[in-house]
Design an enzyme around this catalytic site. Structure first.
Site, PDB file in Angstrom:
ATOM      1  CG  MET A 108      -2.022  -0.935   1.042  1.00 50.52           C
ATOM      2  SD  MET A 108      -3.328  -0.640  -0.232  1.00 50.52           S
ATOM      3  CE  MET A 108      -4.075   0.925   0.407  1.00 50.52           C
ATOM      4  N   PRO A 109       0.354   2.388  -0.233  1.00 50.54           N
ATOM      5  CG  PRO A 109      -1.271   4.091  -0.481  1.00 50.54           C
ATOM      6  CD  PRO A 109      -1.141   2.567  -0.320  1.00 50.54           C
TER       7      PRO A 109
END
Length: 63
Positions: free
Chosen positions: A1-2
């Site tokens: 994920m970011p």
């Protein structure tokens, strides 16, 4: 994920920052999938004297 890096002028309250990171996390999970625990948000507060737009520091009076 970011991992998100948010740079902004100092002066926001802790409550504003909490709302910001909660919404960034919520939207990331909604759009990208995954779980909230996988979203990192790093906030860097920058003093107005260290930020310039149009060749003028934000610590100086604006026209």
């Amino acid at each position: 994920m970011p991992t998100y890096h948010v740079e902004m002028m100092e002066g926001r309250t802790l409550e504003q920052k909490k709302k910001l990171v909660a919404e960034i996390t919520r939207v990331s999970v909604e759009i990208l999938g995954g779980v909230p625990d996988s979203v990192d948000v790093i906030i860097t507060d920058i003093k107005r004297e260290n930020w310039s737009t149009g060749g003028k520091l934000w610590s100086e009076p604006r026209d």
